[in-house]
Design a protein around this motif. Structure first.
Motif, PDB file in Angstrom:
ATOM      1  N   GLN A   1     -10.530  10.303  -3.788  1.00  0.00           N
ATOM      2  CA  GLN A   1      -9.303  10.762  -4.451  1.00  0.00           C
ATOM      3  C   GLN A   1      -8.747   9.678  -5.378  1.00  0.00           C
ATOM      4  O   GLN A   1      -8.235   9.966  -6.463  1.00  0.00           O
ATOM      5  CB  GLN A   1      -8.268  11.141  -3.394  1.00  0.00           C
ATOM      6  N   LEU A   2      -8.871   8.418  -4.943  1.00  0.00           N
ATOM      7  CA  LEU A   2      -8.413   7.291  -5.758  1.00  0.00           C
ATOM      8  C   LEU A   2      -9.383   6.975  -6.896  1.00  0.00           C
ATOM      9  O   LEU A   2      -9.048   6.201  -7.807  1.00  0.00           O
ATOM     10  CB  LEU A   2      -8.255   6.045  -4.883  1.00  0.00           C
ATOM     11  N   GLY A   3     -10.579   7.543  -6.832  1.00  0.00           N
ATOM     12  CA  GLY A   3     -11.581   7.315  -7.867  1.00  0.00           C
ATOM     13  C   GLY A   3     -12.289   5.976  -7.777  1.00  0.00           C
ATOM     14  O   GLY A   3     -12.811   5.481  -8.783  1.00  0.00           O
ATOM     15  N   ILE A   4     -12.355   5.395  -6.563  1.00  0.00           N
ATOM     16  CA  ILE A   4     -12.937   4.047  -6.438  1.00  0.00           C
ATOM     17  C   ILE A   4     -14.081   3.979  -5.429  1.00  0.00           C
ATOM     18  O   ILE A   4     -14.582   2.884  -5.143  1.00  0.00           O
ATOM     19  CB  ILE A   4     -11.859   3.017  -6.047  1.00  0.00           C
ATOM     20  N   HIS A   5     -14.512   5.123  -4.915  1.00  0.00           N
ATOM     21  CA  HIS A   5     -15.517   5.078  -3.841  1.00  0.00           C
ATOM     22  C   HIS A   5     -16.775   4.327  -4.269  1.00  0.00           C
ATOM     23  O   HIS A   5     -17.267   3.452  -3.544  1.00  0.00           O
ATOM     24  CB  HIS A   5     -15.879   6.497  -3.391  1.00  0.00           C
TER      25      HIS A   5
ATOM     26  N   VAL B   1       0.848  -1.200   0.000  1.00  0.00           N
ATOM     27  CA  VAL B   1       0.000   0.000   0.000  1.00  0.00           C
ATOM     28  C   VAL B   1       0.884   1.252   0.000  1.00  0.00           C
ATOM     29  O   VAL B   1       0.482   2.305   0.485  1.00  0.00           O
ATOM     30  CB  VAL B   1      -0.963   0.014   1.201  1.00  0.00           C
ATOM     31  N   SER B   2       2.066   1.141  -0.550  1.00  0.00           N
ATOM     32  CA  SER B   2       3.055   2.215  -0.456  1.00  0.00           C
ATOM     33  C   SER B   2       2.824   3.348  -1.453  1.00  0.00           C
ATOM     34  O   SER B   2       3.426   4.413  -1.330  1.00  0.00           O
ATOM     35  CB  SER B   2       4.463   1.648  -0.654  1.00  0.00           C
ATOM     36  N   THR B   3       1.970   3.127  -2.443  1.00  0.00           N
ATOM     37  CA  THR B   3       1.648   4.174  -3.418  1.00  0.00           C
ATOM     38  C   THR B   3       0.144   4.205  -3.627  1.00  0.00           C
ATOM     39  O   THR B   3      -0.576   3.274  -3.266  1.00  0.00           O
ATOM     40  CB  THR B   3       2.328   3.924  -4.782  1.00  0.00           C
ATOM     41  N   GLY B   4      -0.318   5.277  -4.255  1.00  0.00           N
ATOM     42  CA  GLY B   4      -1.740   5.351  -4.555  1.00  0.00           C
ATOM     43  C   GLY B   4      -2.210   4.211  -5.437  1.00  0.00           C
ATOM     44  O   GLY B   4      -3.282   3.634  -5.223  1.00  0.00           O
ATOM     45  N   ASP B   5      -1.405   3.837  -6.430  1.00  0.00           N
ATOM     46  CA  ASP B   5      -1.795   2.761  -7.342  1.00  0.00           C
ATOM     47  C   ASP B   5      -1.881   1.418  -6.627  1.00  0.00           C
ATOM     48  O   ASP B   5      -2.825   0.645  -6.843  1.00  0.00           O
ATOM     49  CB  ASP B   5      -0.800   2.668  -8.499  1.00  0.00           C
ATOM     50  N   THR B   6      -0.894   1.121  -5.776  1.00  0.00           N
ATOM     51  CA  THR B   6      -0.927  -0.174  -5.088  1.00  0.00           C
ATOM     52  C   THR B   6      -2.030  -0.204  -4.030  1.00  0.00           C
ATOM     53  O   THR B   6      -2.649  -1.244  -3.808  1.00  0.00           O
ATOM     54  CB  THR B   6       0.429  -0.503  -4.444  1.00  0.00           C
TER      55      THR B   6
ATOM     56  N   GLY C   1     -12.481   8.257   9.639  1.00  0.00           N
ATOM     57  CA  GLY C   1     -13.500   7.804   8.696  1.00  0.00           C
ATOM     58  C   GLY C   1     -13.767   8.828   7.613  1.00  0.00           C
ATOM     59  O   GLY C   1     -13.892   8.489   6.420  1.00  0.00           O
ATOM     60  N   ILE C   2     -13.848  10.089   8.016  1.00  0.00           N
ATOM     61  CA  ILE C   2     -14.043  11.168   7.041  1.00  0.00           C
ATOM     62  C   ILE C   2     -12.891  11.185   6.044  1.00  0.00           C
ATOM     63  O   ILE C   2     -13.099  11.270   4.826  1.00  0.00           O
ATOM     64  CB  ILE C   2     -14.135  12.526   7.772  1.00  0.00           C
ATOM     65  N   HIS C   3     -11.679  11.094   6.572  1.00  0.00           N
ATOM     66  CA  HIS C   3     -10.500  11.150   5.699  1.00  0.00           C
ATOM     67  C   HIS C   3     -10.463   9.950   4.754  1.00  0.00           C
ATOM     68  O   HIS C   3     -10.122  10.101   3.566  1.00  0.00           O
ATOM     69  CB  HIS C   3      -9.229  11.199   6.540  1.00  0.00           C
ATOM     70  N   PHE C   4     -10.798   8.763   5.265  1.00  0.00           N
ATOM     71  CA  PHE C   4     -10.708   7.574   4.424  1.00  0.00           C
ATOM     72  C   PHE C   4     -11.688   7.656   3.255  1.00  0.00           C
ATOM     73  O   PHE C   4     -11.350   7.258   2.120  1.00  0.00           O
ATOM     74  CB  PHE C   4     -10.962   6.312   5.250  1.00  0.00           C
ATOM     75  N   VAL C   5     -12.879   8.166   3.487  1.00  0.00           N
ATOM     76  CA  VAL C   5     -13.830   8.341   2.389  1.00  0.00           C
ATOM     77  C   VAL C   5     -13.255   9.310   1.355  1.00  0.00           C
ATOM     78  O   VAL C   5     -13.380   9.100   0.143  1.00  0.00           O
ATOM     79  CB  VAL C   5     -15.191   8.837   2.918  1.00  0.00           C
ATOM     80  N   GLN C   6     -12.597  10.352   1.829  1.00  0.00           N
ATOM     81  CA  GLN C   6     -11.948  11.284   0.906  1.00  0.00           C
ATOM     82  C   GLN C   6     -10.848  10.604   0.094  1.00  0.00           C
ATOM     83  O   GLN C   6     -10.667  10.902  -1.091  1.00  0.00           O
ATOM     84  CB  GLN C   6     -11.387  12.472   1.686  1.00  0.00           C
ATOM     85  N   VAL C   7     -10.102   9.692   0.752  1.00  0.00           N
ATOM     86  CA  VAL C   7      -9.063   8.937   0.039  1.00  0.00           C
ATOM     87  C   VAL C   7      -9.693   8.074  -1.058  1.00  0.00           C
ATOM     88  O   VAL C   7      -9.195   8.025  -2.194  1.00  0.00           O
ATOM     89  CB  VAL C   7      -8.254   8.076   1.017  1.00  0.00           C
ATOM     90  N   LEU C   8     -10.783   7.401  -0.734  1.00  0.00           N
ATOM     91  CA  LEU C   8     -11.464   6.574  -1.741  1.00  0.00           C
ATOM     92  C   LEU C   8     -11.917   7.420  -2.920  1.00  0.00           C
ATOM     93  O   LEU C   8     -11.817   6.990  -4.082  1.00  0.00           O
ATOM     94  CB  LEU C   8     -12.662   5.862  -1.105  1.00  0.00           C
TER      95      LEU C   8
ATOM     96  N   PRO D   1      -0.292   6.034   1.889  1.00  0.00           N
ATOM     97  CA  PRO D   1       0.870   6.498   1.125  1.00  0.00           C
ATOM     98  C   PRO D   1       0.929   8.019   1.012  1.00  0.00           C
ATOM     99  O   PRO D   1      -0.063   8.719   1.273  1.00  0.00           O
ATOM    100  CB  PRO D   1       0.667   5.853  -0.250  1.00  0.00           C
ATOM    101  N   GLU D   2       2.094   8.492   0.630  1.00  0.00           N
ATOM    102  CA  GLU D   2       2.305   9.935   0.472  1.00  0.00           C
ATOM    103  C   GLU D   2       1.273  10.512  -0.489  1.00  0.00           C
ATOM    104  O   GLU D   2       0.988   9.946  -1.547  1.00  0.00           O
ATOM    105  CB  GLU D   2       3.719  10.188  -0.064  1.00  0.00           C
ATOM    106  N   GLY D   3       0.723  11.634  -0.095  1.00  0.00           N
ATOM    107  CA  GLY D   3      -0.309  12.268  -0.897  1.00  0.00           C
ATOM    108  C   GLY D   3      -1.710  11.888  -0.464  1.00  0.00           C
ATOM    109  O   GLY D   3      -2.690  12.511  -0.905  1.00  0.00           O
ATOM    110  N   TYR D   4      -1.828  10.881   0.387  1.00  0.00           N
ATOM    111  CA  TYR D   4      -3.125  10.403   0.869  1.00  0.00           C
ATOM    112  C   TYR D   4      -3.179  10.329   2.398  1.00  0.00           C
ATOM    113  O   TYR D   4      -4.212   9.995   2.965  1.00  0.00           O
ATOM    114  CB  TYR D   4      -3.427   9.004   0.302  1.00  0.00           C
ATOM    115  N   GLY D   5      -2.074  10.613   3.049  1.00  0.00           N
ATOM    116  CA  GLY D   5      -1.949  10.343   4.475  1.00  0.00           C
ATOM    117  C   GLY D   5      -2.632  11.361   5.365  1.00  0.00           C
ATOM    118  O   GLY D   5      -3.016  12.463   4.957  1.00  0.00           O
ATOM    119  N   LEU D   6      -2.779  10.962   6.620  1.00  0.00           N
ATOM    120  CA  LEU D   6      -3.300  11.831   7.676  1.00  0.00           C
ATOM    121  C   LEU D   6      -2.591  11.463   8.963  1.00  0.00           C
ATOM    122  O   LEU D   6      -2.622  10.308   9.383  1.00  0.00           O
ATOM    123  CB  LEU D   6      -4.809  11.649   7.846  1.00  0.00           C
TER     124      LEU D   6
END
Length: 225
Positions: free
Chosen positions: A127-131, A91-96, A118-125, A180-185
């Protein structure tokens, strides 16, 4: 001695460990920071309050906590967990991370209505385009500790997202790594004595023990940095 807590769930393991070593009994509630803050502001009794630094600073300005007692426990990274015994994904990059979440049959995390994680994780999903793609596998619970306990009991191929401290404290799940970097909190947690605490002196002494040098190794082992 008994102390009453209203606290972020991320601090639960270390509070119990330090209290046990000091021979102190504790009671109260540990959970999502939004819900804990609501309960405190509604007047629920406590001696020690543990929330994010931003929340505690705002309460200190209002005089709701004793400013001289405000002390940082440390920062905690929002992280990915896997069930013990299952393969550990990259899970070291956005793609992985995206690939790992797509492959999971269940994704466990804290309530995005009240928990900052939880709020942040939904934002990550998002951001990844997979929510929308993974929505059916999402399993939200009142707090991260509950999410991890439920994930540990699952028989499916699961991943979870919550604070590192809650992952490390839960049997049956394993810390995979931070987002990963760019998605962390990374969240800084802070303790303070309630201005209306029934046990101000004892609460102040406990916070000094909890956040001082003598507990640094224990805090680090629990997932604080």
């Amino acid at each position: 001695m008994m102390l009453n807590f209203l606290s972020a769930g991320a601090a639960h393991p270390i509070v119990h460990a330090i209290a046990r070593n000091a021979g102190i009994e504790i009671q109260g509630s540990f959970g999502a920071v939004g819900a804990i803050l609501d309960r405190f502001e509604a007047g629920e009794t406590c001696d020690v309050l543990i929330l994010t630094r931003k929340q505690v600073d705002a309460l200190s300005i209002k005089g709701s906590v004793i400013a001289e007692t405000v002390s940082d426990l440390g920062s905690v990274a929002t992280s990915i967990a896997a069930r013990a015994g299952q393969p550990i994904p990259d899970v070291s990059t956005g793609d992985t991370l995206r690939d790992a979440l797509y492959a999971a049959e269940g994704i466990y995390f804290p309530d995005p209505a009240k928990a900052a994680t939880g709020i942040h994780f939904v934002q990550v999903l998002e951001q990844l385009g997979i929510h929308e793609d993974v929505r059916r596998g999402l399993q939200a619970f009142p707090d991260g500790a509950t999410a991890m306990r439920e994930m540990a009991q699952s028989k499916r191929r699961c991943l979870g997202c919550t604070q590192a401290t809650e992952i490390l404290a839960t049997p049956g799940v394993k810390l995979v790594g931070p987002l990963p970097e760019g998605y962390g909190l990374v969240t800084l947690y802070t303790a303070a004595v309630n201005a209306k605490a029934p046990n101000i002196r004892s609460a102040s002494a406990f916070i000094a023990r909890l956040t001082g040098d003598e507990s640094l190794a224990a805090r680090t082992a629990a997932g604080f940095v």
